[in-house]
Write an enzyme that holds these catalytic residues in place. Structure first.
Site, PDB file in Angstrom:
ATOM      1  N   ILE A   1       0.799  -1.150  -0.084  1.00  0.00           N
ATOM      2  CA  ILE A   1       0.159   0.098  -0.100  1.00  0.00           C
ATOM      3  C   ILE A   1       0.911   1.264  -0.006  1.00  0.00           C
ATOM      4  CG2 ILE A   1      -0.399   0.242   2.456  1.00  0.00           C
ATOM      5  CD1 ILE A   1      -3.288   0.686   2.077  1.00  0.00           C
TER       6      ILE A   1
ATOM      7  N   GLY B   1       2.958  -3.731  11.492  1.00  0.00           N
ATOM      8  CA  GLY B   1       2.423  -3.914  10.214  1.00  0.00           C
ATOM      9  C   GLY B   1       2.065  -2.752   9.454  1.00  0.00           C
ATOM     10  N   VAL B   2       0.820  -2.570   9.090  1.00  0.00           N
ATOM     11  CA  VAL B   2       0.582  -1.323   7.967  1.00  0.00           C
ATOM     12  C   VAL B   2       1.066  -0.074   8.536  1.00  0.00           C
ATOM     13  CG1 VAL B   2      -1.101  -0.292   6.698  1.00  0.00           C
ATOM     14  CG2 VAL B   2      -0.901  -2.711   6.494  1.00  0.00           C
ATOM     15  N   ASP B   3       0.548   0.028   9.696  1.00  0.00           N
ATOM     16  CA  ASP B   3       0.741   1.393  10.499  1.00  0.00           C
ATOM     17  C   ASP B   3       2.032   1.685  10.587  1.00  0.00           C
ATOM     18  OD1 ASP B   3       0.009   3.613  12.049  1.00  0.00           O
ATOM     19  OD2 ASP B   3      -0.087   2.791  13.957  1.00  0.00           O
TER      20      ASP B   3
ATOM     21  N   TYR C   1      -4.854  -7.592  15.185  1.00  0.00           N
ATOM     22  CA  TYR C   1      -6.045  -7.647  15.751  1.00  0.00           C
ATOM     23  C   TYR C   1      -6.862  -8.827  15.354  1.00  0.00           C
ATOM     24  CZ  TYR C   1      -5.291  -2.650  17.039  1.00  0.00           C
ATOM     25  OH  TYR C   1      -5.175  -1.663  17.446  1.00  0.00           O
TER      26      TYR C   1
END
Length: 172
Positions: A10, A31-33, A125
């Site tokens: 992303i 992760g993505v964060d 999560y």
């Protein structure tokens, strides 16, 4: 509105908005964060700190969305949203759907035409991919799209791709 499902990082997509599966602190994480904060550079964190010093002093609530600069990312903006932790005993699917709806609204308010989402809440999560994909696709398909023309689901791995592709019904 067009929906595309890709195996993609992303942080490399040339879209107007990338959605960050953030934690409530807005100050980065894993992760993505973590990837968005690392590749986007210090400008994202600086704006997140300003948000925390103002209206979001206690952090961003689950299902809400807020925008910042995208810093060094090819996108123009990052919309941060906090997904719910999956629970076997409590239905939190409405909160997960809110992440997608509120992120689209925030993106539309910015004037965005293209938005990229990760599979929110499916990492640490622990939300199972199949129901997460169903909720994500339904929420995006049913949301008021405003001026948004394209949503990209930027996924990682064959399991995620299959989960989303199996639940996506392209418009004829």
């Amino acid at each position: 509105m067009r929906i595309r499902i890709l195996d993609a990082d992303i942080t490399t997509l040339e879209v107007d908005v990338v959605v960050n599966a953030a934690n409530s602190s807005l100050l980065g994480g894993g992760g993505v964060d973590g990837a968005i904060h690392r590749k986007g550079g210090p400008a994202i964190l600086a704006e997140c700190r300003k948000l925390r010093a103002g209206h979001y002093g206690k952090g961003l609530k689950t299902g809400q969305a807020v925008a910042t600069t995208a810093g060094n990312l090819p996108a123009k903006w990052v919309v941060h949203t906090v997904g719910p932790v999956w629970s076997a005993t409590e239905d939190r699917s409405g909160l997960l759907a809110d992440c997608y709806r509120n992120s689209l609204k925030a993106a539309d308010d910015l004037g965005a035409k293209t938005v990229a989402f990760p599979a929110i809440s499916t990492g640490v999560y622990r939300w199972p991919l199949e129901p997460a994909a169903e909720i994500a696709l339904a929420a995006v398909s049913r949301a008021d799209h405003g001026g948004i023309e394209e949503v990209v689901f930027a996924l990682r791995g064959e399991h995620a791709l299959q989960a989303f592709e199996a639940r996506h019904t392209p418009l004829a």
